[in-house]
Design a protein around this motif. Structure first.
Motif: not given
Length: 228
Positions: A106-112, A134-141, A163-164
């Motif tokens: 599982a994981g996500c991307f860095q977000m800007k 440092c996580r949140g749903g807008d970083q995708s999953l 998401d969190n």
């Protein structure tokens, strides 16, 4: 192969851009795109139906419910949950598959953000850090289906913070990686409420959850502030 699951509600402005991007920026590892609509009253449904390769599913409103609904019908062993206003990096599908093949479940991307503001830029910088704070749903999953099923998916009691809550359970298993490529998300809530009011709201939700607030209490507080 990857099943992309996009929960939506009244996303006629954001969704066309995202669907075009997914088509242009993938590297051939997407088996399907599933848009799960929580009862939109704008042109969201018509937009999806203009894309014959995109599956449109109506659902009860609530992102946790919608994402679980999409996961149930997804055909791939890799599930990728993506918000309609978040644009993943080039070749995102290959990057996800590579991590799964390396044993990261599982994981996500860095977000800007798509807004140039020093505080938002700083928040984006910290998404590089592989820590739950440092996580949140807008970083995708992305998540391996087996692990998703083992954790029984998203908790449908949550209508905010879903998401969190799920990502915290993923961290508890020791399975989470942050891919060092940038996903770009909309700052539309910050534009609507102002940067500091929005940040204050997120901090309030975070601390309320830490202090044991129920899913209903989080929902009521969030929407009271957003709609005030």
């Amino acid at each position: 192969m990857i099943s992309i699951i996009i929960p939506v509600y009244n996303e006629e402005d954001q969704l066309p851009k995202l669907l075009r991007h997914l088509e242009a920026s993938s590297s051939g590892k997407i088996s399907e795109i599933i848009v799960v609509d929580g009862g939109s009253i704008d042109n969201t449904a018509a937009i999806v139906k203009d894309h014959p390769k995109v599956l449109y599913i109506p659902s009860e409103k609530g992102r946790a419910v919608q994402m679980n609904t999409g996961a149930k019908i997804a055909s791939s062993e890799i599930l990728y949950f993506l918000h309609a206003d978040s644009i993943p990096p080039e070749n995102f599908d290959s990057l996800i598959v590579e991590e799964i093949q390396n044993g990261n479940k599982a994981g996500c991307f860095q977000m800007k953000f798509d807004k140039d503001h020093w505080w938002l830029n700083l928040m984006g910088y910290f998404t590089k850090v592989n820590h739950i704070s440092c996580r949140g749903g807008d970083q995708s999953l992305f998540v391996n289906r087996e692990l998703f099923n083992e954790l029984k998916g998203f908790d449908e009691n949550y209508r905010v913070y879903e998401d969190n809550e799920f990502i915290k359970r993923l961290y508890d298993t020791g399975n989470f990686i942050v891919i060092k490529s940038w996903i770009t998300t909309s700052a539309r809530l910050y534009d609507k409420m102002g940067v500091w009011n929005t940040q204050r709201l997120f901090l309030e939700i975070y601390w309320k959850k830490r202090r044991g607030a129920s899913a209903k209490e989080l929902y009521n507080h969030y929407y009271k502030r957003v709609n005030s």
